[in-house]
Design an enzyme around this catalytic site. Sequence first.
Site, mmCIF file in Angstrom:
data_model
loop_
_atom_site.group_PDB
_atom_site.id
_atom_site.type_symbol
_atom_site.label_atom_id
_atom_site.label_comp_id
_atom_site.label_asym_id
_atom_site.label_seq_id
_atom_site.Cartn_x
_atom_site.Cartn_y
_atom_site.Cartn_z
ATOM 1 N N LYS A 1 37.437 51.034 0.801
ATOM 2 C CA LYS A 1 37.750 52.226 -0.001
ATOM 3 C C LYS A 1 39.157 52.735 0.252
ATOM 4 C CE LYS A 1 33.036 53.805 -0.714
ATOM 5 N NZ LYS A 1 32.009 54.743 -0.290
ATOM 6 N N LYS B 1 27.873 44.363 -5.299
ATOM 7 C CA LYS B 1 26.693 45.247 -5.210
ATOM 8 C C LYS B 1 26.770 46.356 -6.273
ATOM 9 C CE LYS B 1 28.175 48.774 -2.040
ATOM 10 N NZ LYS B 1 28.161 49.503 -0.819
ATOM 11 N N LYS C 1 28.132 53.200 -7.058
ATOM 12 C CA LYS C 1 28.570 54.360 -7.835
ATOM 13 C C LYS C 1 30.078 54.302 -8.071
ATOM 14 C CE LYS C 1 25.232 57.040 -5.297
ATOM 15 N NZ LYS C 1 25.084 57.854 -4.097
HETATM 16 P P1 TYM Z 1 24.979 56.129 -0.410
HETATM 17 O O1 TYM Z 1 24.931 57.501 -0.976
HETATM 18 O O2 TYM Z 1 26.095 55.233 -0.834
HETATM 19 O O3 TYM Z 1 23.640 55.369 -0.713
HETATM 20 C C1 TYM Z 1 22.353 55.924 -0.421
HETATM 21 C C2 TYM Z 1 21.409 54.812 -0.005
HETATM 22 O O4 TYM Z 1 21.332 53.793 -1.007
HETATM 23 C C3 TYM Z 1 21.581 52.521 -0.429
HETATM 24 N N1 TYM Z 1 22.272 51.663 -1.414
HETATM 25 C C4 TYM Z 1 21.826 50.471 -1.830
HETATM 26 N N2 TYM Z 1 20.731 49.757 -1.496
HETATM 27 C C5 TYM Z 1 20.547 48.575 -2.121
HETATM 28 N N3 TYM Z 1 21.404 48.076 -3.056
HETATM 29 C C6 TYM Z 1 22.524 48.745 -3.410
HETATM 30 N N4 TYM Z 1 23.350 48.259 -4.343
HETATM 31 C C7 TYM Z 1 22.770 50.010 -2.780
HETATM 32 N N5 TYM Z 1 23.757 50.939 -2.900
HETATM 33 C C8 TYM Z 1 23.442 51.937 -2.049
HETATM 34 C C9 TYM Z 1 22.485 52.788 0.764
HETATM 35 O O5 TYM Z 1 22.422 51.739 1.706
HETATM 36 C C10 TYM Z 1 21.895 54.089 1.277
HETATM 37 O O6 TYM Z 1 20.766 53.826 2.110
HETATM 38 N N6 TYM Z 1 26.843 56.762 4.222
HETATM 39 C C11 TYM Z 1 25.652 56.873 3.393
HETATM 40 C C12 TYM Z 1 25.073 58.264 3.347
HETATM 41 C C13 TYM Z 1 24.725 58.879 4.659
HETATM 42 C C14 TYM Z 1 23.607 58.546 5.481
HETATM 43 C C15 TYM Z 1 23.639 59.459 6.557
HETATM 44 C C16 TYM Z 1 22.597 57.567 5.386
HETATM 45 C C17 TYM Z 1 25.369 59.919 5.264
HETATM 46 N N7 TYM Z 1 24.706 60.272 6.386
HETATM 47 C C18 TYM Z 1 22.667 59.418 7.586
HETATM 48 C C19 TYM Z 1 21.652 57.534 6.412
HETATM 49 C C20 TYM Z 1 21.687 58.439 7.475
HETATM 50 C C21 TYM Z 1 26.002 56.501 1.967
HETATM 51 O O7 TYM Z 1 27.135 56.598 1.559
HETATM 52 O O8 TYM Z 1 24.922 56.179 1.189
#
Ligand code: TYM
Length: 325
Positions: free
Chosen positions: A110, A191, A194
């Site tokens: 990013k 993948k 967003k």
């Molecule tokens: P985020 O908001 O990008 O995504 C939320 C969850 O969705 C999963 N995910 C996917 N799983 C399968 N295929 C995909 N293409 C895909 N895209 C996203 C992500 O793995 C995630 O589980 N850093 C984290 C948010 C966060 C967090 C936390 C997660 C902040 N604090 C504490 C767990 C615990 C994030 O950006 O997820």
Amino acid sequence: MRVLSGIQPTGHVHLGNYLGAVRGWVEDQHHHDSFFTVVDLHAITIDQNPAELTKAVLELYATLLGSGLDPEVSTIFVQSQLDEHPALAWLLECTATYGELHRMTQFKDKGKGSESVRAGLFTYPVLMAADILLYQADRVPVGEDQKQHLELTRDLAMRFNHRFGRTFVVPEPAIPKVAARVMDLQAPERKMSKSQATPLGILYVTDKPEEIKKKISRAVTDTEARAVYDPEKRPGISNLLEIFSAVSGADPAELAERYNSYGTLKSDLTAALVAELEPVRLRTEEYLADRGELVRIMRKGAEKARIVAGETLTKAKEAMGFIVA
Ligand code: TYM
């Protein structure tokens, strides 16, 4: 056993988020002491329009409830409503090193080496570690892309415990067996995301049936005659098989054998997705229709979360030698 996970309010919830994470949370809440958070402080590591951020948080919170998370069963809260998160993140930042944050692949992807990348994007994984460690979570259900962040969280917890005495539970990631990495429907080597969406490549949980039909029927496959589950060589069809597997419970390779035409596979997959997602869309709309009630549920969630987070923050501060007021 305690479970915690989070999701960012940047764009609508897509099929990757849903199958890789949210759907498993709905199941987890019935078996474990569960905490789920809308991580809006993480969202401001890139530019956000304030009015749109507010809207995105409400929409995401409503989508989580619409997906089946139950505020009577689990604690569902908005990260920015608890100052404990940035407070613990600062303590942890002072134990994390520049080198280990520099190795985070999401930052490299990013940030792209730009000088104007925000400092918050760099320290983002430490705030995520704080989200997890504040709740003494044993398990963190996430998609595969969060694995490296979980490794860092474990390292920071172990280092802190070693240096200042046992303070944090060292958490384990829980990654689903299928759909841990849902791919873009138009560019299946990438993948579903967003930040990099192609308009037809990303399927939202709140898409109407006709949109689901359009996106699945136009999903990129290949020119082979038969479906084969081989994510390396046949990424497009394998992605569809994996999505189908996640919503039907059948094995992806078995599904491949069952279909000799991509057309029938796509229409059966569409039907399965509509059956899964249409109730989520309708319930989400109902929650969104009453903003006052939604905000009340959020505040109750924050109150419940604060009990645990406050206790851990005090413990961590005392361990480091701060005089707690
Ligand atoms: P985020 O908001 O990008 O995504 C939320 C969850 O969705 C999963 N995910 C996917 N799983 C399968 N295929 C995909 N293409 C895909 N895209 C996203 C992500 O793995 C995630 O589980 N850093 C984290 C948010 C966060 C967090 C936390 C997660 C902040 N604090 C504490 C767990 C615990 C994030 O950006 O997820």
